[in-house]
Design a protein around this motif. Structure first.
Motif, PDB file in Angstrom:
ATOM      1  N   LYS A 111     -42.774  13.171  -0.029  1.00 19.54           N
ATOM      2  CA  LYS A 111     -41.610  13.727  -0.426  1.00 19.54           C
ATOM      3  C   LYS A 111     -40.627  12.739  -0.456  1.00 19.54           C
ATOM      4  CE  LYS A 111     -42.375  18.570   0.270  1.00 19.54           C
ATOM      5  NZ  LYS A 111     -42.636  19.572   1.419  1.00 19.54           N
ATOM      6  N   ILE A 112     -40.505  11.962   0.610  1.00 18.74           N
ATOM      7  CA  ILE A 112     -39.583  11.061   0.828  1.00 18.74           C
ATOM      8  C   ILE A 112     -39.836   9.885  -0.397  1.00 18.74           C
ATOM      9  CG2 ILE A 112     -39.031   8.944   2.367  1.00 18.74           C
ATOM     10  CD1 ILE A 112     -39.408  11.055   4.783  1.00 18.74           C
ATOM     11  N   ILE A 113     -40.916   9.599  -0.381  1.00 20.85           N
ATOM     12  CA  ILE A 113     -41.283   8.463  -1.405  1.00 20.85           C
ATOM     13  C   ILE A 113     -40.549   8.971  -2.945  1.00 20.85           C
ATOM     14  CG2 ILE A 113     -42.793   7.102  -2.703  1.00 20.85           C
ATOM     15  CD1 ILE A 113     -44.491   7.133   0.146  1.00 20.85           C
ATOM     16  N   SER A 114     -40.810  10.281  -3.202  1.00 20.61           N
ATOM     17  CA  SER A 114     -40.422  10.864  -4.268  1.00 20.61           C
ATOM     18  C   SER A 114     -38.863  10.923  -4.662  1.00 20.61           C
ATOM     19  CB  SER A 114     -41.090  11.837  -4.529  1.00 20.61           C
ATOM     20  OG  SER A 114     -40.312  13.069  -5.397  1.00 20.61           O
ATOM     21  N   ASP A 146     -35.475  10.047   9.288  1.00 18.46           N
ATOM     22  CA  ASP A 146     -34.770  11.037  10.422  1.00 18.46           C
ATOM     23  C   ASP A 146     -33.815  11.642   9.560  1.00 18.46           C
ATOM     24  OD1 ASP A 146     -35.344  10.416  13.344  1.00 18.46           O
ATOM     25  OD2 ASP A 146     -33.106  10.768  13.250  1.00 18.46           O
ATOM     26  N   ALA A 147     -33.416  11.434   8.521  1.00 16.80           N
ATOM     27  CA  ALA A 147     -31.986  12.034   8.098  1.00 16.80           C
ATOM     28  C   ALA A 147     -32.439  13.130   6.942  1.00 16.80           C
ATOM     29  CB  ALA A 147     -31.209  11.191   7.361  1.00 16.80           C
ATOM     30  N   TYR A 148     -34.144  13.088   6.767  1.00 12.66           N
ATOM     31  CA  TYR A 148     -34.224  13.967   5.621  1.00 12.66           C
ATOM     32  C   TYR A 148     -34.633  15.567   6.171  1.00 12.66           C
ATOM     33  CZ  TYR A 148     -37.549  15.570   2.175  1.00 12.66           C
ATOM     34  OH  TYR A 148     -38.225  16.282   1.141  1.00 12.66           O
ATOM     35  N   GLN A 149     -34.205  16.344   5.510  1.00 10.38           N
ATOM     36  CA  GLN A 149     -34.337  17.720   5.972  1.00 10.38           C
ATOM     37  C   GLN A 149     -34.780  18.711   4.787  1.00 10.38           C
ATOM     38  OE1 GLN A 149     -31.132  19.380   8.337  1.00 10.38           O
ATOM     39  NE2 GLN A 149     -31.170  17.918   9.709  1.00 10.38           N
ATOM     40  N   GLU A 150     -35.337  19.554   5.165  1.00  8.45           N
ATOM     41  CA  GLU A 150     -35.769  20.572   4.007  1.00  8.45           C
ATOM     42  C   GLU A 150     -35.256  21.722   4.469  1.00  8.45           C
ATOM     43  OE1 GLU A 150     -39.786  20.351   2.922  1.00  8.45           O
ATOM     44  OE2 GLU A 150     -39.542  18.691   1.870  1.00  8.45           O
ATOM     45  N   ILE A 151     -34.402  22.752   3.770  1.00  9.10           N
ATOM     46  CA  ILE A 151     -33.898  23.940   4.132  1.00  9.10           C
ATOM     47  C   ILE A 151     -34.480  24.932   3.247  1.00  9.10           C
ATOM     48  CG2 ILE A 151     -31.860  25.386   4.602  1.00  9.10           C
ATOM     49  CD1 ILE A 151     -31.045  21.928   4.646  1.00  9.10           C
ATOM     50  N   LYS A 152     -35.660  25.741   4.053  1.00  5.51           N
ATOM     51  CA  LYS A 152     -35.987  26.618   3.227  1.00  5.51           C
ATOM     52  C   LYS A 152     -35.080  27.921   2.745  1.00  5.51           C
ATOM     53  CE  LYS A 152     -41.119  26.454   4.234  1.00  5.51           C
ATOM     54  NZ  LYS A 152     -41.091  26.445   5.655  1.00  5.51           N
ATOM     55  N   GLY A 153     -34.963  28.230   1.118  1.00  2.40           N
ATOM     56  CA  GLY A 153     -34.195  29.399   1.008  1.00  2.40           C
ATOM     57  C   GLY A 153     -32.747  28.790   0.588  1.00  2.40           C
ATOM     58  N   GLY A 154     -32.424  27.695   1.139  1.00  2.81           N
ATOM     59  CA  GLY A 154     -31.153  26.852   0.885  1.00  2.81           C
ATOM     60  C   GLY A 154     -29.994  27.253   1.986  1.00  2.81           C
ATOM     61  N   ARG A 155     -28.781  26.583   1.908  1.00  2.00           N
ATOM     62  CA  ARG A 155     -28.078  26.588   3.049  1.00  2.00           C
ATOM     63  C   ARG A 155     -26.894  27.693   2.718  1.00  2.00           C
ATOM     64  NH1 ARG A 155     -25.390  21.297   5.105  1.00  2.00           N
ATOM     65  NH2 ARG A 155     -25.254  20.997   2.860  1.00  2.00           N
ATOM     66  N   THR A 156     -26.803  27.961   1.196  1.00  2.00           N
ATOM     67  CA  THR A 156     -25.803  28.707   0.883  1.00  2.00           C
ATOM     68  C   THR A 156     -26.063  30.240   1.159  1.00  2.00           C
ATOM     69  OG1 THR A 156     -25.298  27.202  -0.637  1.00  2.00           O
ATOM     70  CG2 THR A 156     -23.998  29.311  -0.788  1.00  2.00           C
ATOM     71  N   ILE A 216     -36.356  25.758  -1.808  1.00  3.89           N
ATOM     72  CA  ILE A 216     -36.359  24.549  -0.817  1.00  3.89           C
ATOM     73  C   ILE A 216     -35.056  23.547  -1.359  1.00  3.89           C
ATOM     74  CG2 ILE A 216     -37.099  22.450   0.380  1.00  3.89           C
ATOM     75  CD1 ILE A 216     -39.742  24.031   0.343  1.00  3.89           C
ATOM     76  N   GLU A 217     -34.052  23.677  -0.388  1.00  2.00           N
ATOM     77  CA  GLU A 217     -32.960  22.707  -0.462  1.00  2.00           C
ATOM     78  C   GLU A 217     -33.169  21.323   0.324  1.00  2.00           C
ATOM     79  OE1 GLU A 217     -29.257  25.301  -1.126  1.00  2.00           O
ATOM     80  OE2 GLU A 217     -28.536  23.762   0.321  1.00  2.00           O
ATOM     81  N   ILE A 218     -32.863  20.158  -0.012  1.00  2.37           N
ATOM     82  CA  ILE A 218     -32.931  18.839   0.543  1.00  2.37           C
ATOM     83  C   ILE A 218     -31.449  18.361   1.210  1.00  2.37           C
ATOM     84  CG2 ILE A 218     -33.796  16.277   0.557  1.00  2.37           C
ATOM     85  CD1 ILE A 218     -35.718  17.387  -1.480  1.00  2.37           C
ATOM     86  N   LEU A 219     -31.563  18.041   2.424  1.00  2.00           N
ATOM     87  CA  LEU A 219     -30.316  17.371   2.783  1.00  2.00           C
ATOM     88  C   LEU A 219     -30.567  16.214   3.618  1.00  2.00           C
ATOM     89  CD1 LEU A 219     -27.256  17.758   3.752  1.00  2.00           C
ATOM     90  CD2 LEU A 219     -28.439  19.078   5.834  1.00  2.00           C
ATOM     91  N   LEU A 220     -29.900  15.236   3.256  1.00  2.00           N
ATOM     92  CA  LEU A 220     -30.216  13.789   3.822  1.00  2.00           C
ATOM     93  C   LEU A 220     -29.001  13.602   4.486  1.00  2.00           C
ATOM     94  CD1 LEU A 220     -32.379  11.592   3.474  1.00  2.00           C
ATOM     95  CD2 LEU A 220     -30.819  10.534   1.864  1.00  2.00           C
ATOM     96  N   GLN A 249     -25.730  16.073  -4.555  1.00  3.45           N
ATOM     97  CA  GLN A 249     -25.037  15.197  -3.679  1.00  3.45           C
ATOM     98  C   GLN A 249     -25.760  15.179  -2.211  1.00  3.45           C
ATOM     99  OE1 GLN A 249     -23.029  12.883  -4.801  1.00  3.45           O
ATOM    100  NE2 GLN A 249     -22.798  13.721  -6.673  1.00  3.45           N
ATOM    101  N   ASP A 250     -26.012  16.508  -1.644  1.00  7.31           N
ATOM    102  CA  ASP A 250     -26.546  16.548  -0.456  1.00  7.31           C
ATOM    103  C   ASP A 250     -27.773  15.755  -0.351  1.00  7.31           C
ATOM    104  OD1 ASP A 250     -24.319  18.215   0.117  1.00  7.31           O
ATOM    105  OD2 ASP A 250     -25.606  20.096  -0.099  1.00  7.31           O
ATOM    106  N   GLU A 251     -28.650  16.014  -1.502  1.00  4.35           N
ATOM    107  CA  GLU A 251     -29.730  15.196  -1.529  1.00  4.35           C
ATOM    108  C   GLU A 251     -29.697  13.677  -1.401  1.00  4.35           C
ATOM    109  OE1 GLU A 251     -32.982  16.940  -4.539  1.00  4.35           O
ATOM    110  OE2 GLU A 251     -32.245  15.196  -5.334  1.00  4.35           O
ATOM    111  N   THR A 252     -28.684  12.966  -1.700  1.00  5.86           N
ATOM    112  CA  THR A 252     -28.490  11.644  -1.632  1.00  5.86           C
ATOM    113  C   THR A 252     -27.353  11.371  -0.401  1.00  5.86           C
ATOM    114  OG1 THR A 252     -26.835  11.650  -3.323  1.00  5.86           O
ATOM    115  CG2 THR A 252     -29.156  11.283  -3.937  1.00  5.86           C
ATOM    116  N   ALA A 253     -27.314  12.335   0.534  1.00  5.01           N
ATOM    117  CA  ALA A 253     -26.279  12.041   1.606  1.00  5.01           C
ATOM    118  C   ALA A 253     -24.834  11.895   1.646  1.00  5.01           C
ATOM    119  CB  ALA A 253     -26.931  10.626   2.486  1.00  5.01           C
ATOM    120  N   THR A 254     -24.329  12.106   0.085  1.00  7.45           N
ATOM    121  CA  THR A 254     -22.893  12.093  -0.003  1.00  7.45           C
ATOM    122  C   THR A 254     -22.152  12.486   0.921  1.00  7.45           C
ATOM    123  OG1 THR A 254     -23.134  11.730  -2.197  1.00  7.45           O
ATOM    124  CG2 THR A 254     -21.140  12.272  -2.015  1.00  7.45           C
TER     125      THR A 254
END
Ligand code: ATP
Length: 458
Positions: free
Chosen positions: A24-27, A331-341, A350-354, A409-414
């Protein structure tokens, strides 16, 4: 056995990160413009990668925070030495002999080659075939200078950046009027003809190193070794690496680099196991005494007070930019099941948060008009974007729903998203959303540059 130093670290054995996480990180790295295989349209090139727009920013930020940390110490000066050097340098440094060689075995059936420390027993890990006896394989990258490709024209792409520091030691010492102890730092490309480049950008044939060479009195070497080891561990922790994913391993005699009297590997818990990201070495007088011998130059230091002459001892900290980047990314890569909102229905399973440290975030600020089909909003958002561009790495994004854009933007750590809505047109303000907490506040446009600067420095 290597000695694992615990200090205040809790070593986490429970979380065995999977190949799935690595995939997933490589992708994500590819999909969002961090890392591309080199020469991809020609099928790639083994063990070499390119860094896309976001990868470039992230690498640059890593180098900047490293430089800032190093320059905050007293008596440290920078250097930018050439990649190509007189081949005698590599003779003197021991890199052309067994010291800089991998031990290899070859499978007699499938002819694949492996480093001896990658296999257990005497069978090929791929096909089970018999393997040959180990052979040494030097990993310096050979090249030719000038028009004739003969032995006299052979030189090497540097295998480590620090040799440029050692051969410039006298210049720097005398011309900068330095006194021991002092340090020289350098960031630059290094090349190693790795037999088995693998684990994505972890082991590559071309990479960048950030090295610090600290010249000191022999009697102070142990003290400075401990000092630098602690500084370097703190650097990772200050940048948010989780304590349980970081450890220091003391390397016993016989397993150390050929120049090291003492060696600590700082290791990170990657998805594929604990691996070195940085080496802290006490190189003793190995380098200066060898360069003195081979070049005929007297590289001893004269202590003017005591009148004594000696070879300074060298404490080195050496880290690969890409390896550090990979560790920060994992270390920064997180997956949040169902999203944060929680207020609206999550658009994705799944939402990705870097969650990169703000100083590392490739994009600091994204500017988003609430909708793109209202010219007044777009105009104002573009004005804000132009206002901020001279100060921060910014992105303007108007495609898709606002929620989708936040997630992108969350996915790329903005670090921050700024939204221009209808209220902004009346009040000349905007909403600033913080990546990790998703907290939003309204800020006047006239104050936005100052507010962002404060938040990024906090
Ligand atoms: P390894 O044991 O993983 O081959 P090393 O002990 O040879 O590494 P050093 O010579 O101490 O590594 O180099 C210092 C740092 O340079 C390493 O900690 C790593 O961050 C980086 N580095 C070394 N080789 C590579 C490589 N092939 N690809 C990417 N980074 C590298």
């Amino acid at each position: 056995m290597s000695k694992i130093c615990h200090w205040d670290f809790v070593i986490c054995h429970s979380e065995i990160m999977s190949q799935d996480k690595m995939d997933k990180i490589i992708s994500l790295c590819k999909r969002r413009g961090f890392v591309f295989p080199s020469s991809e349209i020609y099928g790639g090139f083994g063990g070499v990668y390119d860094f896309g727009p976001l990868g470039f920013e992230l690498k640059q930020n890593i180098k900047n925070v490293w430089l800032k940390a190093m320059k905050s110490q007293e008596n440290i000066v920078p250097l930018d030495s050439a990649i190509l050097m007189n081949p005698k340098v590599w003779q003197a440094s021991g890199h052309l002999t067994a010291g800089f060689a991998d031990e290899l075995v070859e499978c007699k059936s499938c002819h694949k080659r492996f480093k001896t420390d990658e296999i257990s027993g005497n069978k090929c890990p791929e096909c089970g075939g018999k393997i040959t006896k180990p052979k040494k394989f030097n990993i310096m990258m050979k090249t030719f200078v000038g028009p004739v490709e003969d032995e006299a024209a052979v030189t090497y792409l540097r295998g480590e950046t620090c040799q440029g520091i050692y051969v410039n030691y006298l210049n720097i010492l005398n011309l900068m009027r330095l006194k021991i102890p002092f340090g020289v730092i350098q960031i630059g490309k290094a090349f190693r003809n790795e037999v088995n480049p693998k684990n994505f950008i972890f082991r590559t044939r071309e990479f960048e190193q950030m090295e610090m060479e600290w010249f000191c009195e022999p009697k102070d070497a142990d003290k400075f070794f401990d000092f630098w080891k602690e500084q370097r561990i703190k650097w990772y922790q200050d940048l948010g690496i989780k304590k349980e994913n970081l450890r220091a391993v003391e390397i016993p005699e016989g397993k150390r680099a050929h120049y090291a009297k003492k060696q600590i590997d700082i290791e990170y818990h990657f998805p594929f196991g604990w691996k070195e990201i940085e080496g802290v070495h006490n190189r003793g007088d190995y380098d200066l005494s060898n360069h003195s011998k081979h070049s005929g130059e007297d590289l001893k230091y004269l202590d003017e007070e005591s009148g004594q002459k000696y070879f300074p001892h060298i404490i080195e900290t050496s880290v690969g930019v890409e390896r550090a980047l990979f560790a920060f990314f994992c270390d920064a890569y997180q997956e949040i099941k169902g999203g944060r909102t929680k207020t609206t229905k999550a658009a994705k399973e799944i939402e990705i948060l870097l969650k990169l440290h703000k100083s590392l975030a490739p994009i600091k600020v994204a500017v988003l008009p609430l909708v793109r089909n209202k010219p007044e909003l777009v105009k104002k958002a573009k004005e804000v974007y132009q206002l901020l561009r001279p100060y921060f790495t910014c992105q303007y994004d108007e495609l898709g729903s606002i929620g989708r854009r936040y997630r992108r933007q969350d996915e790329t750590a903005t670090a921050f998203c700024l939204t221009i809505d209808f209220e902004s047109l009346e009040k000349d303000d905007l909403t600033i959303r913080e990546r990790d907490t998703m907290k939003q506040e309204r800020v006047k446009i006239k104050d936005i540059t100052k507010t962002l600067k404060e938040k990024l420095e906090a």
